[in-house]
Design an enzyme around this catalytic site. Sequence first.
Site, PDB file in Angstrom:
ATOM      1  N   TYR A 150      10.415  -0.566 -10.875  1.00 61.53           N
ATOM      2  CA  TYR A 150       9.117  -0.349 -11.522  1.00 61.53           C
ATOM      3  C   TYR A 150       8.614   1.031 -11.125  1.00 61.53           C
ATOM      4  O   TYR A 150       8.636   1.388  -9.941  1.00 61.53           O
ATOM      5  CB  TYR A 150       8.110  -1.412 -11.079  1.00 61.53           C
ATOM      6  CG  TYR A 150       6.739  -1.238 -11.707  1.00 61.53           C
ATOM      7  CD1 TYR A 150       6.560  -1.397 -13.080  1.00 61.53           C
ATOM      8  CD2 TYR A 150       5.624  -0.919 -10.928  1.00 61.53           C
ATOM      9  CE1 TYR A 150       5.295  -1.242 -13.654  1.00 61.53           C
ATOM     10  CE2 TYR A 150       4.364  -0.762 -11.507  1.00 61.53           C
ATOM     11  CZ  TYR A 150       4.207  -0.923 -12.865  1.00 61.53           C
ATOM     12  OH  TYR A 150       2.964  -0.774 -13.432  1.00 61.53           O
TER      13      TYR A 150
ATOM     14  N   ASP B 115      11.065   7.602  -6.311  1.00 62.13           N
ATOM     15  CA  ASP B 115       9.752   6.996  -6.449  1.00 62.13           C
ATOM     16  C   ASP B 115       9.458   6.288  -5.131  1.00 62.13           C
ATOM     17  O   ASP B 115       9.894   5.168  -4.902  1.00 62.13           O
ATOM     18  CB  ASP B 115       9.742   6.013  -7.626  1.00 62.13           C
ATOM     19  CG  ASP B 115       8.384   5.347  -7.793  1.00 62.13           C
ATOM     20  OD1 ASP B 115       7.535   5.491  -6.900  1.00 62.13           O
ATOM     21  OD2 ASP B 115       8.186   4.674  -8.822  1.00 62.13           O
TER      22      ASP B 115
ATOM     23  N   LYS C  85      -0.100   4.521  -3.449  1.00 61.61           N
ATOM     24  CA  LYS C  85      -0.418   3.439  -2.516  1.00 61.61           C
ATOM     25  C   LYS C  85      -0.888   3.947  -1.138  1.00 61.61           C
ATOM     26  O   LYS C  85      -2.054   4.276  -1.007  1.00 61.61           O
ATOM     27  CB  LYS C  85       0.744   2.456  -2.448  1.00 61.61           C
ATOM     28  CG  LYS C  85       0.943   1.848  -3.850  1.00 61.61           C
ATOM     29  CD  LYS C  85       1.838   0.648  -3.988  1.00 61.61           C
ATOM     30  CE  LYS C  85       1.690   0.091  -5.396  1.00 61.61           C
ATOM     31  NZ  LYS C  85       2.897  -0.090  -6.140  1.00 61.61           N
TER      32      LYS C  85
HETATM   33  C1  LIG Z   1       2.950   0.433  -7.661  1.00 59.01           C
HETATM   34  C2  LIG Z   1       4.063   1.308  -8.060  1.00 59.01           C
HETATM   35  C3  LIG Z   1       3.899   2.324  -9.024  1.00 59.01           C
HETATM   36  C4  LIG Z   1       2.653   2.480  -9.824  1.00 59.01           C
HETATM   37  O1  LIG Z   1       1.547   2.835  -9.050  1.00 59.01           O
HETATM   38  P1  LIG Z   1       0.077   2.519  -9.637  1.00 59.01           P
HETATM   39  O2  LIG Z   1      -0.826   3.161  -8.634  1.00 59.01           O
HETATM   40  O3  LIG Z   1      -0.046   1.043  -9.718  1.00 59.01           O
HETATM   41  O4  LIG Z   1      -0.011   3.159 -10.965  1.00 59.01           O
HETATM   42  C5  LIG Z   1       4.948   3.184  -9.247  1.00 59.01           C
HETATM   43  N1  LIG Z   1       6.107   3.051  -8.582  1.00 59.01           N
HETATM   44  C6  LIG Z   1       6.305   2.088  -7.663  1.00 59.01           C
HETATM   45  C7  LIG Z   1       7.604   2.020  -6.922  1.00 59.01           C
HETATM   46  C8  LIG Z   1       5.299   1.174  -7.395  1.00 59.01           C
HETATM   47  O5  LIG Z   1       5.520   0.171  -6.535  1.00 59.01           O
END
Ligand SMILES: *Cc1c(COP(=O)(O)O)cnc(C)c1O
Length: 429
Positions: A146, A241, A269
């Site tokens: 994701y 990511d 985060k």
């Molecule tokens: C949570 C998440 C996102 C998206 O971040 P948001 O602040 O919710 O837009 C992108 N990549 C990873 C790996 C994530 O866990």
Amino acid sequence: MASAGRRSQELWNRAQQVIPGGVNSPVRAMASVGLTPPFIKAGRGCRIEDVDGNRYIDYVGSWGPLILGHAHPEVVAAVVKAAERGTSFGAPTEAEVRLGEKLCEIVPSLEQVRLVNSGTEATMSALRLARGFTGRDLIVKFAGGYHGHADGLLASAGSGLATLGIPSCPGVPAAVAGLTLILPYNDLEAVEEAFSRHPQEIAAVIVEPVAGNMGVVEPLEGYLAGLRALCDSFGALLIFDEVITGFRVALGGAQARYGVMPDLTCLGKIIGGGLPVGAYGGRREIMRKIAPVGPVYQAGTLSGNPLATAAGLKVLELLQIPKVYETLEETSARLYNGLAKLFAARGLPHYGQRVGAMFTFFCTEGPVTDWESAATSDTKLFARFYQAILKRGIYLAPSQFEATMISLAHDAEAVEQTLAAAEEALKEI
Ligand SMILES: *Cc1c(COP(=O)(O)O)cnc(C)c1O
């Protein structure tokens, strides 16, 4: 539906009227585990309280950001102090420079970094930059990974969609989805084959260096280095990511833990300490393509927001205190090993994976190395366990395909209490 407290149920009924599905992000609904979600009123340390006065030990941590726990006094003080000076200027501030410097100091591959407001913005912007830099259109992502909800990244996108049984998302034009190649995680041959089919067309490979959104799945030995080598031979950028893994699997993220350097890194985060922040950064030569120096446009009215920046700086400062990651590692290991023992003693199918302060127990016998194997989990068994442990005051993410997030606020007492609750819960199911 199992019953929620009266006040939660009442708010849930009202929420359904004005908010689609009652939630502002789909993963918060608990339908997949057969529950109405408790509405949360307050949190302190590793504990939260709902509007009916039920208390829980929290292992969601706002889905990752709260590595210091809820309402850490020093973070709260930093945010309040910043708010008193003004909540937004839309002009450069010193705190942005300091946060930028700190991020480049901590995350090994960062030479320059741009602040945004969410992880989604970070990945979306990093992909645009990768395409602008390479002059290519295709992106490789991995099934079960994701990367936020931008159009090109929603196919086979892990927990949120999988929990709801959504394979691909209406509203994403086929022309856009067609620019994303979806490959199995932990399979270098598949990547090699994609590159040989499209040697000049792939702009970037984007990967969660430790998967966190199909449940925690560790990269196999040599996998990340293999991606690095393939990207190099075919002139594509490697994007990590690290929105979850950054400052969680090590201070410097997965790139520090595994010693593989990406071209671009996406953060989110933890860097906001519970306020909305994201960031993307990498090699100076690439970052120079971003406006106003370069032609790749990306902007944000509230980017580098003073409250979020103050929170982020304070969190990172507290994470740089010596021994912090040893403590996290010890707490996580104690809880993880305790749970593994309980699952085994009860004879239930389980396969656990832990990397630093995040772990998942899959309700499956076999090893989990990718989305296909993660998806063999018995989600009905998970739902029964979930209900039984929530009832005993342990608040986990309501999906099999999520990570359990450990924070520095989880002390020995919390771990013991959790293990006792798990033992009882496992007896019941
Ligand atoms: C949570 C998440 C996102 C998206 O971040 P948001 O602040 O919710 O837009 C992108 N990549 C990873 C790996 C994530 O866990």
